[in-house]
Design a protein around this motif. Structure first.
Motif, short mmCIF file in Angstrom:
data_model
loop_
_atom_site.label_atom_id
_atom_site.label_comp_id
_atom_site.label_asym_id
_atom_site.label_seq_id
_atom_site.Cartn_x
_atom_site.Cartn_y
_atom_site.Cartn_z
N ALA A 79 0.84 -1.21 0.00
CA ALA A 79 0.00 0.00 0.00
C ALA A 79 0.86 1.25 0.00
O ALA A 79 0.55 2.23 -0.69
N GLY A 80 1.96 1.22 0.74
CA GLY A 80 2.87 2.36 0.77
C GLY A 80 3.60 2.54 -0.55
O GLY A 80 3.72 3.65 -1.07
N GLU A 81 4.07 1.45 -1.12
CA GLU A 81 4.82 1.51 -2.38
C GLU A 81 3.94 1.92 -3.56
O GLU A 81 4.42 2.54 -4.50
N TYR A 82 2.68 1.52 -3.52
CA TYR A 82 1.78 1.77 -4.65
C TYR A 82 0.79 2.90 -4.36
O TYR A 82 -0.27 2.96 -4.97
N THR A 83 1.14 3.79 -3.44
CA THR A 83 0.28 4.93 -3.12
C THR A 83 -0.06 5.69 -4.39
O THR A 83 0.81 5.99 -5.20
N GLY A 84 -1.36 5.95 -4.57
CA GLY A 84 -1.82 6.66 -5.74
C GLY A 84 -2.09 5.74 -6.93
O GLY A 84 -2.69 6.17 -7.91
N ARG A 85 -1.64 4.48 -6.84
CA ARG A 85 -1.84 3.53 -7.94
C ARG A 85 -2.85 2.45 -7.58
O ARG A 85 -3.37 1.77 -8.46
N LEU A 86 -3.10 2.26 -6.27
CA LEU A 86 -4.11 1.30 -5.83
C LEU A 86 -4.64 1.68 -4.47
O LEU A 86 -4.02 2.43 -3.74
N THR A 87 -5.80 1.16 -4.16
CA THR A 87 -6.40 1.29 -2.84
C THR A 87 -6.38 -0.09 -2.20
O THR A 87 -6.86 -1.05 -2.80
N ALA A 88 -5.79 -0.20 -1.02
CA ALA A 88 -5.72 -1.48 -0.32
C ALA A 88 -6.86 -1.58 0.69
O ALA A 88 -7.12 -0.63 1.43
N VAL A 89 -7.52 -2.74 0.69
CA VAL A 89 -8.67 -2.95 1.58
C VAL A 89 -8.52 -4.30 2.28
O VAL A 89 -8.51 -5.34 1.63
#
Length: 112
Positions: free
Chosen positions: A51-61
Motif C-alpha cells: 500500500a505504501g509503495e503503490y500509493t496513488g496507484r491502488l487502494t488497499a482494503v
C-alpha cells in the motif's frame, strides 16, 4: 499495518470504498479462525508495504470474511488469506495463501 489500508466493517462499507476508489482496489481477505490468524497477520505486513509503495496507484482494503460475507462470496473467496485485484469492480488478478512482497508486486505489475 499501514494507515493506507482500509478496513471495512461490513459489506456496505466495502462497496462504498470500491465505488469511491479512482484506482484499482487490492482487496485482501482475512479470517479469524485459528489456522488463518498467523498467515493473515503475515499478509497484513505485506499489504501494508505494498500500500505504501503503490500509493496513488491502488487502494488497499483489508476485508474480514465474516464481516463482509457478500464480498467474500462475490469474488469466490474460499480461504484466508486471499486477495483479489479489482479494476472497476472486476477481478483481474487473484491469489490465495500467504505471499511475499515480491510475489504480490509481480502479480500487480502490468495489471495496474
Amino acid at each position: 499495518m499501514a494507515k493506507r489500508v482500509h478496513q471495512p466493517r461490513e459489506d456496505a462499507e466495502f462497496n462504498f470504498i470500491l465505488g469511491m476508489s479512482e484506482v484499482p482496489v487490492l482487496a485482501y481477505f482475512t479470517g479469524t479462525w485459528p489456522k488463518a490468524i498467523e498467515p493473515c497477520r503475515a499478509m497484513d505486513l505485506v499489504v501494508g508495504v505494498i500500500a505504501g509503495e503503490y500509493t496513488g496507484r491502488l487502494t488497499a482494503v483489508r476485508t474480514d470474511i465474516t464481516r463482509c460475507p457478500a464480498a467474500t462470496e462475490r469474488y469466490g473467496i474460499t480461504a484466508a488469506p486471499s486477495y483479489v485485484l479489482l479494476k472497476e469492480g472486476e477481478a483481474v488478478a487473484h491469489g490465495t495463501g500467504p505471499m511475499t512482497i515480491g510475489e504480490v508486486r509481480e502479480s500487480l505489475d502490468g495489471r495496474l
